[in-house]
Design a protein around this motif. Structure first.
Motif, PDB file in Angstrom:
ATOM      1  N   ASP A 199       0.815  -1.219   0.000  1.00  0.00           N
ATOM      2  CA  ASP A 199       0.000   0.000   0.000  1.00  0.00           C
ATOM      3  C   ASP A 199       0.847   1.267   0.000  1.00  0.00           C
ATOM      4  O   ASP A 199       0.348   2.348   0.294  1.00  0.00           O
ATOM      5  CB  ASP A 199      -0.933   0.012   1.214  1.00  0.00           C
ATOM      6  N   GLU A 219      -3.966  -4.111  12.509  1.00  0.00           N
ATOM      7  CA  GLU A 219      -4.270  -2.775  12.005  1.00  0.00           C
ATOM      8  C   GLU A 219      -4.861  -2.883  10.611  1.00  0.00           C
ATOM      9  O   GLU A 219      -4.334  -3.572   9.741  1.00  0.00           O
ATOM     10  CB  GLU A 219      -3.026  -1.892  11.985  1.00  0.00           C
ATOM     11  N   LYS A 220      -5.946  -2.186  10.404  1.00  0.00           N
ATOM     12  CA  LYS A 220      -6.707  -2.285   9.160  1.00  0.00           C
ATOM     13  C   LYS A 220      -6.123  -1.452   8.028  1.00  0.00           C
ATOM     14  O   LYS A 220      -6.081  -1.894   6.878  1.00  0.00           O
ATOM     15  CB  LYS A 220      -8.157  -1.853   9.433  1.00  0.00           C
ATOM     16  N   LYS A 221      -5.646  -0.254   8.331  1.00  0.00           N
ATOM     17  CA  LYS A 221      -5.262   0.693   7.286  1.00  0.00           C
ATOM     18  C   LYS A 221      -3.773   0.660   6.993  1.00  0.00           C
ATOM     19  O   LYS A 221      -2.949   0.456   7.883  1.00  0.00           O
ATOM     20  CB  LYS A 221      -5.698   2.108   7.673  1.00  0.00           C
ATOM     21  N   TYR A 239      -0.378   1.021   9.577  1.00  0.00           N
ATOM     22  CA  TYR A 239       0.295  -0.284   9.641  1.00  0.00           C
ATOM     23  C   TYR A 239       1.788  -0.124   9.343  1.00  0.00           C
ATOM     24  O   TYR A 239       2.641  -0.676  10.049  1.00  0.00           O
ATOM     25  CB  TYR A 239      -0.345  -1.251   8.642  1.00  0.00           C
ATOM     26  N   ARG A 247      -1.937  -7.243   9.227  1.00  0.00           N
ATOM     27  CA  ARG A 247      -2.721  -6.278   8.460  1.00  0.00           C
ATOM     28  C   ARG A 247      -4.093  -6.883   8.237  1.00  0.00           C
ATOM     29  O   ARG A 247      -4.238  -7.961   7.663  1.00  0.00           O
ATOM     30  CB  ARG A 247      -2.031  -6.010   7.118  1.00  0.00           C
ATOM     31  N   ASN A 255      -8.705  -6.444   9.367  1.00  0.00           N
ATOM     32  CA  ASN A 255      -9.794  -5.884  10.169  1.00  0.00           C
ATOM     33  C   ASN A 255     -10.115  -6.864  11.293  1.00  0.00           C
ATOM     34  O   ASN A 255     -10.634  -7.951  11.046  1.00  0.00           O
ATOM     35  CB  ASN A 255     -11.021  -5.644   9.294  1.00  0.00           C
TER      36      ASN A 255
END
Length: 483
Positions: free
Chosen positions: A115, A228-230, A234, A253, A255
């Motif tokens: 990401d 951590e989702k985002k 992260y 990583r 939800n």
């Protein structure tokens, strides 16, 4: 090197680049650069300790191969640097081959870069930032740990990139909560909304004060876990833990609300939770279905409380920051979650934080709830942290919440028998009569109507305006979620 100077130099350079728009992109840009440099320093340590160590990063893509500037005119810069970063570095690191046999400390490279993006368009400015980062020697233990302070400064700037403290919780609060929970060596400490890893690094530092043997160090390093989702927080959390000498950070990583709480096994439960879940968010029907029917709600923070209850071991302990809305809410799901919390867990303490603790980024009032999996609640002890003189309407950006402001709560928490005028209690019978509304204020602090000066009125109006703005942001989030 001074913290303020290094941060300011980097920020000033990034502001000149047309491709970087806003704090979130500036932080994201900096983090992938910082990660590669920190990871390269750790790899040099691993190579020294293990002659058979194999890096997942191709040799020509390692920081040491392309980032240094030896002042011989050969360092990549300008268009050549941008071409290398955009067309070689990123595509290859994003496409690294990873499977179930890949060591975690190698797999995190691909996870971090999945990401990540290079927002900068000016290769000369990018070279300037790389050169500044190269002023820090991460192979030097003392300098690496001194850089933790620099990193803390980076994280604070995230408050203007996130919302409602979504990415960053101040060290004052993370340290306080961890110290009150007092995790022990061998216990698993978790944050399922890990953000930038603040609670996890506070727990790590707390536990390392207790270590006595090399085995203790190994146990500690594997007992700090998070989800951590985002992508941006992260990346920050992974880099944060590597800076704290965790070679294989136990952060996933994903939800954490995506798992069905009815299927939680004992091996997936933890001893200690320390969290500041995002509030003001909404969850869709697919996420809500992971919870019992009477606890299904769109409110993210409420679902995190339910998740914590299902994942907490017998005799486990938890400290969580929640907005006032959870305390006074009387809708069906919120009440049912509070009923379970009070009937099956011991919600023994609520520390009521004063206005402005997360100023200026949100004016929503918050609380720290401490509970344990040791049977039902009989009474809740409250401690209402008072505002210092001269801050009638709460803390501000120029007068922030600091460690000294929480010391009274800490002393009372550890020695309640001594009493304190800011402390009071409510029995479970009183709370049931209130339909589980636990928004209870200190009766000693109820004052007669006060007379304000014009300046004080203007200040209060400004604070109210910030609160209205925050509520409008929450309403916007709810509407986007089709609540």
């Amino acid at each position: 090197m001074t913290i303020e100077n290094l941060v300011k130099r980097i920020q000033d350079i990034m502001r000149q680049d047309a491709g970087v728009d806003g704090d979130a992109q500036r932080i994201s840009q900096l983090v992938w650069l910082l990660f590669l440099k920190v990871y390269d320093a750790k790899e040099e340590e691993w190579e020294f300790m293990d002659d058979n160590y194999e890096s997942i990063i191709p040799e020509e893509l390692k920081w040491r191969s392309w980032a240094p500037d030896n002042k011989d005119g050969k360092a990549l810069t300008g268009g050549a640097l941008l071409d290398f970063v955009n067309n070689r570095l990123f595509p290859i690191l994003k496409d690294l081959e990873v499977d179930e046999y890949t060591p975690q400390r190698a797999a995190i490279v691909k996870t971090v870069f999945e990401d990540a993006y290079n927002y900068m368009r000016d290769g000369v400015l990018l070279r300037q930032i790389i050169n500044i980062l190269n002023e820090v020697d991460f192979n030097d233990y003392q300098e690496r740990h001194a850089f933790n302070d620099v990193y803390e400064t980076f994280l604070k700037s995230l408050q203007s990139a996130g919302s409602s403290g979504e990415f960053y919780t101040s060290r004052v609060l993370t340290d306080f909560i961890i110290e009150m929970l007092d995790p022990r060596i061998g216990e698993v400490v978790a944050d399922y909304a890990a953000g930038t890893g603040g609670f996890l690094t506070s727990a790590l530092e707390h536990l390392r004060l207790k270590e006595e043997t090399p085995e203790d160090r190994e146990t500690i390093n594997t007992s700090i876990v998070g989800i951590e989702k985002k992508g941006l927080p992260y990346m920050l959390a992974m880099t944060n833990l590597i800076l704290h000498d965790i070679d294989e950070p136990g952060i996933k990583r994903g939800n954490s609300l995506a798992d069905n709480v009815r299927e939680v096994s004992d091996k997936n439960k933890v001893d200690v939770f320390a969290m500041n879940p995002p509030y003001g968010g909404v969850e869709g029907p697919g996420i809500q279905a992971n919870f019992p029917n009477d606890m299904q709600t769109k409110e993210t923070a409420d679902l995190f409380i339910a998740t914590m209850m299902y994942h907490l071991k017998k005799n486990g302990r938890a400290g969580v920051i929640l907005p006032d809305g959870f305390l006074f809410g009387t809708d069906g799901a919120k009440v049912n979650i509070k009923k379970k919390l009070l009937k099956e867990f011991n919600l023994h303490t609520i520390v009521r934080l004063p206005a402005g603790v997360f100023a200026p980024y949100t004016s929503i009032k918050t609380n720290i709830l401490f509970f344990e999996n040791k049977g039902a609640t009989e009474k809740i002890d409250f401690y209402e942290i008072p505002l210092p003189d001269g801050l009638k309407n709460g803390f501000t950006k120029t007068r922030p919440f600091m460690k000294k402001h929480i010391e009274g709560a800490q002393e009372w928490f550890l020695h309640r028998e001594n009493g304190d005028e800011n402390a009071y209690s409510a029995t479970i019978e009183e709370i049931e009569k209130r339909n589980f509304n636990i928004d209870i204020r200190n009766p000693l602090n109820i004052k007669d109507e006060e007379v304000y000066t014009l300046d004080e009125l203007m200040e209060e109006l400004n604070e109210k305006a910030l609160e209205i703005e925050s509520l409008l942001e929450e309403l916007s989030s709810v509407l986007k979620g089709d609540k």
